[in-house]
Design an enzyme around this catalytic site. Structure first.
Site, short mmCIF file in Angstrom:
data_model
loop_
_atom_site.label_atom_id
_atom_site.label_comp_id
_atom_site.label_asym_id
_atom_site.label_seq_id
_atom_site.Cartn_x
_atom_site.Cartn_y
_atom_site.Cartn_z
N CYS A 7 -3.64 -27.93 -5.39
CA CYS A 7 -3.32 -29.15 -4.63
C CYS A 7 -1.81 -29.40 -4.68
CB CYS A 7 -4.07 -30.35 -5.19
SG CYS A 7 -3.64 -31.86 -4.31
N ALA A 23 -7.94 6.13 -8.18
CA ALA A 23 -8.21 5.31 -9.36
C ALA A 23 -9.66 5.46 -9.82
CB ALA A 23 -7.90 3.84 -9.06
N TYR A 54 -5.62 -16.14 4.51
CA TYR A 54 -6.25 -16.15 3.17
C TYR A 54 -7.73 -16.51 3.26
CZ TYR A 54 -1.77 -15.23 1.08
OH TYR A 54 -0.59 -14.62 0.74
N HIS A 114 -0.35 -12.99 -9.75
CA HIS A 114 -0.10 -13.45 -8.38
C HIS A 114 -1.17 -14.41 -7.88
CE1 HIS A 114 2.63 -9.69 -7.58
NE2 HIS A 114 3.23 -10.62 -8.27
N CYS A 129 -8.69 -32.61 -1.59
CA CYS A 129 -8.67 -32.10 -2.96
C CYS A 129 -9.78 -32.79 -3.74
CB CYS A 129 -7.31 -32.40 -3.60
SG CYS A 129 -7.28 -32.15 -5.38
N ARG A 146 -9.36 -13.22 3.89
CA ARG A 146 -9.36 -12.38 2.68
C ARG A 146 -10.42 -12.89 1.70
NH1 ARG A 146 -6.39 -11.01 5.79
NH2 ARG A 146 -8.25 -9.81 6.16
N THR A 205 -0.35 0.80 -8.26
CA THR A 205 0.67 -0.14 -7.80
C THR A 205 1.90 0.62 -7.34
OG1 THR A 205 1.99 -2.09 -8.37
CG2 THR A 205 1.40 -0.65 -10.18
N SER A 206 2.50 0.13 -6.26
CA SER A 206 3.56 0.89 -5.59
C SER A 206 4.90 0.81 -6.31
CB SER A 206 3.73 0.37 -4.16
OG SER A 206 4.12 -0.99 -4.20
N ASN A 237 -1.85 6.78 -10.22
CA ASN A 237 -1.63 6.31 -8.84
C ASN A 237 -1.97 7.42 -7.86
OD1 ASN A 237 -0.75 3.85 -7.59
ND2 ASN A 237 0.97 4.96 -6.73
P1 NAD Z 1 0.79 -1.89 -2.63
O1 NAD Z 1 -0.12 -2.09 -1.47
O2 NAD Z 1 2.23 -2.11 -2.45
O3 NAD Z 1 0.62 -0.37 -3.17
C1 NAD Z 1 -0.64 0.16 -3.44
C2 NAD Z 1 -0.47 1.38 -4.33
O4 NAD Z 1 -1.76 1.88 -4.64
C3 NAD Z 1 0.31 2.53 -3.68
O5 NAD Z 1 1.25 3.06 -4.59
C4 NAD Z 1 -0.77 3.59 -3.39
O6 NAD Z 1 -0.30 4.92 -3.50
C5 NAD Z 1 -1.80 3.28 -4.45
N1 NAD Z 1 -3.17 3.60 -4.07
C6 NAD Z 1 -3.77 3.49 -2.85
N2 NAD Z 1 -5.06 3.87 -2.91
C7 NAD Z 1 -5.27 4.24 -4.21
C8 NAD Z 1 -6.42 4.74 -4.90
N3 NAD Z 1 -7.59 4.95 -4.29
N4 NAD Z 1 -6.28 5.01 -6.22
C9 NAD Z 1 -5.07 4.82 -6.87
N5 NAD Z 1 -3.97 4.36 -6.25
C10 NAD Z 1 -4.08 4.07 -4.94
O7 NAD Z 1 0.19 -2.74 -3.80
P2 NAD Z 1 0.87 -3.52 -5.00
O8 NAD Z 1 1.89 -2.65 -5.65
O9 NAD Z 1 -0.25 -4.06 -5.81
O10 NAD Z 1 1.62 -4.76 -4.30
C11 NAD Z 1 0.89 -5.45 -3.36
C12 NAD Z 1 0.94 -6.97 -3.48
O11 NAD Z 1 0.10 -7.47 -2.44
C13 NAD Z 1 0.31 -7.47 -4.75
O12 NAD Z 1 1.26 -8.21 -5.39
C14 NAD Z 1 -0.87 -8.36 -4.35
O13 NAD Z 1 -0.63 -9.72 -4.65
C15 NAD Z 1 -0.99 -8.23 -2.87
N6 NAD Z 1 -2.26 -7.55 -2.46
C16 NAD Z 1 -3.40 -7.75 -3.19
C17 NAD Z 1 -4.58 -7.11 -2.83
C18 NAD Z 1 -5.80 -7.33 -3.68
O14 NAD Z 1 -5.92 -8.38 -4.31
N7 NAD Z 1 -6.74 -6.38 -3.76
C19 NAD Z 1 -4.61 -6.27 -1.72
C20 NAD Z 1 -3.43 -6.11 -0.97
C21 NAD Z 1 -2.25 -6.75 -1.36
#
Ligand code: NAD
Length: 228
Positions: free
Chosen positions: A113, A215, A52, A105, A132, A55, A172-173, A197
């Site tokens: 903390c 997107a 983290y 999330h 903290c 990130r 979102t997937s 998507n």
């Molecule tokens: P996921 O990684 O499971 O799925 C990403 C989705 O985005 C896929 O369906 C894919 O087809 C689509 N995608 C990829 N590139 C794209 C684009 N350019 N335009 C439109 N769609 C596109 O992501 P999720 O469903 O958000 O689940 C992932 C979990 O992991 C989240 O709950 C989050 O907490 C965490 N996460 C967060 C980040 C972040 O904060 N940016 C990054 C990675 C993972």
């Protein structure tokens, strides 16, 4: 018209923040179980903190993309009629100008903390176990929701979904619950539903309409339609 927008990792992909299911089912090279579960934190806190911390540090090198900017433009136009519910832990919606964002999330730029339960804004590393700022105990963890933990803001999100005339899911997937089930909740309360998507998702069939593409192109075009 009230609009609820659910965003996932895909909305930040074009900003250079990797998603995690797309290529290899890994998140930046890590198995999710190894970095995003309470068990991982209990057994290897240093690995989880480093993950983290990386990130969080990487956020300074990325910028909002046209999809984030378009949603901020929509809020400028319709104000409280738009709420963004995001699964993302990055801060790109806020940096684009959105203010009505529920981070279900959690957030990278926040620490929690484990001793006094204070939430503090945090932009530095946590691996070196800083005290903290509230209680002085070195028990700060990333303020993110790990698999197996309860997402934040769920009662508020239910209200947003219940009031929505239109529910839009972006990037979102559909593999992570409860967010993947929001389309059904919104439908149950009578909302129209639209998915934007890159690829067909696990829940595409549940949407009235599904548009495939990036997107950064789909979201600005949809916002233009709404603002007509
Ligand atoms: P996921 O990684 O499971 O799925 C990403 C989705 O985005 C896929 O369906 C894919 O087809 C689509 N995608 C990829 N590139 C794209 C684009 N350019 N335009 C439109 N769609 C596109 O992501 P999720 O469903 O958000 O689940 C992932 C979990 O992991 C989240 O709950 C989050 O907490 C965490 N996460 C967060 C980040 C972040 O904060 N940016 C990054 C990675 C993972």
């Amino acid at each position: 018209m009230r609009i609820a927008v659910l965003t996932g990792a895909g909305i930040s992909a074009e900003s250079g923040v990797p998603t995690f299911r797309d290529a290899d089912g890994l998140w930046e090279g890590h198995r999710v179980e190894d970095v995003a579960t309470p068990e991982a934190y209990a057994t290897q806190p240093d690995v989880v903190h480093r993950f983290y911390d990386e990130r969080r540090a990487a956020l300074v090198n990325v910028e909002p993309n046209p999809a984030h900017v378009a949603l901020a433009r929509l809020e400028d136009a319709i104000g409280e009629d738009l709420t963004i519910v995001t699964q993302n832990i990055d801060d790109l919606h806020e940096r684009a100008g959105s203010t009505r964002v529920l981070h279900m999330h959690g957030e990278l730029n926040s620490a929690l903390c484990r001793f006094c339960e204070a939430r503090v804004r945090w932009t530095g590393p946590l691996a070196d176990l800083p005290p903290c700022p509230n209680c002085g105990v070195p028990e700060l963890r990333p303020d993110v929701v790990w698999f197996g933990e309860v997402p934040y803001h769920l009662p508020e999100i239910e209200v947003v979904l219940a009031k929505a005339d239109l529910f839009v899911s972006v990037g979102t997937s559909g593999a992570v619950y409860p967010a993947a089930g929001f389309v059904q909740v919104a439908r149950m309360y009578g909302a129209r539903t639209l998915e934007l998507n890159l690829l067909t998702s696990d829940v595409s069939d549940l949407f009235l309409e599904s548009r495939l593409g990036r997107a950064g192109e789909l979201v600005p075009a949809w916002v233009d339609e709404v603002l007509g």
